[in-house]
Design a protein around this motif. Structure first.
Motif, PDB file in Angstrom:
ATOM      1  N   SER A  27       0.816  -1.218   0.000  1.00 33.43           N
ATOM      2  CA  SER A  27       0.000   0.000   0.000  1.00 33.43           C
ATOM      3  C   SER A  27       0.849   1.267   0.000  1.00 33.43           C
ATOM      4  CB  SER A  27      -0.935   0.017   1.211  1.00 33.43           C
ATOM      5  OG  SER A  27      -0.201   0.178   2.426  1.00 33.43           O
ATOM      6  N   GLY A  28       2.169   1.113   0.040  1.00 34.39           N
ATOM      7  CA  GLY A  28       3.057   2.263  -0.057  1.00 34.39           C
ATOM      8  C   GLY A  28       3.541   2.839   1.251  1.00 34.39           C
ATOM      9  N   ILE A  29       3.201   2.207   2.364  1.00 31.69           N
ATOM     10  CA  ILE A  29       3.631   2.693   3.677  1.00 31.69           C
ATOM     11  C   ILE A  29       5.093   2.304   3.907  1.00 31.69           C
ATOM     12  CG2 ILE A  29       3.269   2.483   6.171  1.00 31.69           C
ATOM     13  CD1 ILE A  29       0.306   2.054   5.570  1.00 31.69           C
ATOM     14  N   ILE A  30       5.894   3.252   4.390  1.00 28.57           N
ATOM     15  CA  ILE A  30       7.328   3.027   4.549  1.00 28.57           C
ATOM     16  C   ILE A  30       7.701   2.659   5.978  1.00 28.57           C
ATOM     17  CG2 ILE A  30       9.613   4.116   4.393  1.00 28.57           C
ATOM     18  CD1 ILE A  30       8.498   5.831   2.116  1.00 28.57           C
ATOM     19  N   SER A  31       7.112   3.317   6.955  1.00 30.92           N
ATOM     20  CA  SER A  31       7.442   3.044   8.359  1.00 30.92           C
ATOM     21  C   SER A  31       6.178   2.717   9.132  1.00 30.92           C
ATOM     22  CB  SER A  31       8.164   4.232   8.988  1.00 30.92           C
ATOM     23  OG  SER A  31       7.339   5.385   8.986  1.00 30.92           O
ATOM     24  N   ILE A  32       6.373   1.986  10.251  1.00 29.87           N
ATOM     25  CA  ILE A  32       5.224   1.522  11.024  1.00 29.87           C
ATOM     26  C   ILE A  32       5.626   1.368  12.478  1.00 29.87           C
ATOM     27  CG2 ILE A  32       5.704  -0.953  10.723  1.00 29.87           C
ATOM     28  CD1 ILE A  32       2.667  -1.321  10.228  1.00 29.87           C
ATOM     29  N   SER A  33       4.678   1.552  13.378  1.00 30.72           N
ATOM     30  CA  SER A  33       4.948   1.421  14.810  1.00 30.72           C
ATOM     31  C   SER A  33       4.498   0.055  15.307  1.00 30.72           C
ATOM     32  CB  SER A  33       4.205   2.508  15.591  1.00 30.72           C
ATOM     33  OG  SER A  33       2.799   2.284  15.526  1.00 30.72           O
ATOM     34  N   SER A  34       4.949  -0.318  16.500  1.00 26.88           N
ATOM     35  CA  SER A  34       4.498  -1.582  17.091  1.00 26.88           C
ATOM     36  C   SER A  34       2.995  -1.555  17.340  1.00 26.88           C
ATOM     37  CB  SER A  34       5.250  -1.857  18.394  1.00 26.88           C
ATOM     38  OG  SER A  34       5.056  -0.788  19.317  1.00 26.88           O
ATOM     39  N   GLY A  35       2.471  -0.368  17.664  1.00 27.76           N
ATOM     40  CA  GLY A  35       1.031  -0.249  17.869  1.00 27.76           C
ATOM     41  C   GLY A  35       0.244  -0.520  16.603  1.00 27.76           C
ATOM     42  N   GLU A  36       0.760  -0.036  15.482  1.00 26.03           N
ATOM     43  CA  GLU A  36       0.073  -0.263  14.204  1.00 26.03           C
ATOM     44  C   GLU A  36       0.165  -1.724  13.784  1.00 26.03           C
ATOM     45  OE1 GLU A  36       0.608   4.087  12.058  1.00 26.03           O
ATOM     46  OE2 GLU A  36       2.337   2.737  12.221  1.00 26.03           O
ATOM     47  N   ILE A  37       1.311  -2.359  14.054  1.00 22.52           N
ATOM     48  CA  ILE A  37       1.419  -3.787  13.766  1.00 22.52           C
ATOM     49  C   ILE A  37       0.442  -4.564  14.628  1.00 22.52           C
ATOM     50  CG2 ILE A  37       2.928  -5.809  13.881  1.00 22.52           C
ATOM     51  CD1 ILE A  37       5.286  -3.951  13.304  1.00 22.52           C
ATOM     52  N   ALA A  38       0.366  -4.209  15.904  1.00 16.39           N
ATOM     53  CA  ALA A  38      -0.546  -4.892  16.821  1.00 16.39           C
ATOM     54  C   ALA A  38      -1.995  -4.725  16.384  1.00 16.39           C
ATOM     55  CB  ALA A  38      -0.352  -4.351  18.238  1.00 16.39           C
ATOM     56  N   GLU A  39      -2.350  -3.510  15.991  1.00 14.64           N
ATOM     57  CA  GLU A  39      -3.726  -3.254  15.562  1.00 14.64           C
ATOM     58  C   GLU A  39      -4.072  -4.063  14.318  1.00 14.64           C
ATOM     59  OE1 GLU A  39      -6.614   0.526  14.281  1.00 14.64           O
ATOM     60  OE2 GLU A  39      -4.524   0.862  14.879  1.00 14.64           O
TER      61      GLU A  39
END
Length: 218
Positions: A27-39
C-alpha cells in the motif's frame, strides 16, 4: 539471535506479522509502529516488541520500524528468504485443494510434483504439476533437492509413506493425514488435523459463557 528458548507462539505471530507487513508495504507505507502492527494483527504493542526482541533490535524509538527492512528480517528468521522445494503426496480432494493454493508459492513454498499410488491418476497433471507414482518418490527427492513433503493420504497409509520418506534426505513433513507419524530425529513433522481444530473450535463455542480472556484454548 539470543540463546533463550523461543516460544512457538512467537514464531506463529512472526508469520502473521510478515504477511501483514507485506500488505502494508504494497500500500506504499514506509514506516510503522508496534502499535500499528498490533492493531493490524490482533495483538498488543508490548507483545509485538517482545516477539521481535528475541531476535534483535529492529526499530528506532520515536520513529518505529522500516516496513521493508523489518519484513526482510522476519523472513530471514522464519527461513523463507529463499524458496523451499516441496512435493505433495496424495492427489485426493485435499491434495488437489492444496496443489491449487497459490498462497504457498507467494510465501516461498513451491510444490514441484505430486505423488499418488492410484494408477488412474499417475501420468495426469494437477494444477500443472505432474502426478508421479509413489515408487519414484525417493529418487525424485534426491535428484530435485526436495526439502519438504506434504502428506494428504488416508490415515492408514500415512505411516507407510512416512517410512519411505525417512529413508530419503527430506528435512520436514507437513502431515494432513488424521494420524500422528513416527519419524526419525532430523526430520521435523507438523501435524495438521483439521478435525481436531474443529473440535477445539466447537468446545470454545459451546463453552463460551464459561471462558474468559479471549483465546483461552490454543
Amino acid at each position: 539471535m539470543k540463546t533463550q528458548k523461543i516460544p512457538e507462539a512467537t514464531i506463529t505471530r512472526l508469520s502473521v506479522y510478515s504477511r501483514f507487513l507485506a500488505e502494508v508495504e504494497a500500500s506504499g507505507i514506509i514506516s510503522i509502529s508496534s502499535g500499528e502492527i498490533a492493531e493490524g494483527t490482533g495483538g498488543t504493542p508490548a507483545q509485538v516488541r517482545k516477539d521481535l526482541a528475541y531476535f534483535g533490535d529492529f526499530g528506532t524509538r520515536g520513529v518505529g520500524y522500516n516496513v521493508d527492512s523489518l519484513n526482510i528480517a522476519i523472513k530471514k528468521i522464519l527461513g523463507v528468504d529463499n524458496p523451499w522445494r516441496m512435493i505433495l503426496i496424495g492427489a485426493g480432494n485435499l491434495g488437489s485443494a492444496l496443489a491449487h493454493y497459490s498462497g504457498f508459492r507467494n510465501r516461498g513454498f513451491d510444490i514441484v510434483a505430486v505423488f499418488d499410488n492410484d494408477i488412474r491418476k499417475v501420468g495426469m497433471t494437477l494444477s500443472g504439476l505432474p502426478i508421479l507414482p509413489i515408487g519414484e518418490m525417493p529418487a525424485y527427492i534426491l535428484e530435485n533437492d526436495i526439502q519438504i513433503a506434504i502428506i494428504t493420504v488416508p490415515g492408514q497409509a500415512a505411516q507407510d509413506v512416512a517410512d519411505e520418506l525417512a529413508e530419503t534426505a527430506i528435512s520436514g513433513v507437513l502431515n494432513f493425514s488424521p494420524t500422528s507419524l513416527s519419524m526419525p530425529k532430523g526430520i521435523s513433522v507438523r501435524n495438521i488435523d483439521l478435525t481436531v481444530n474443529l473440535e477445539v473450535l466447537s468446545f470454545v463455542i459451546t463453552n463460551h459463557d464459561f471462558l474468559t480472556g479471549g483465546d483461552v484454548v490454543e
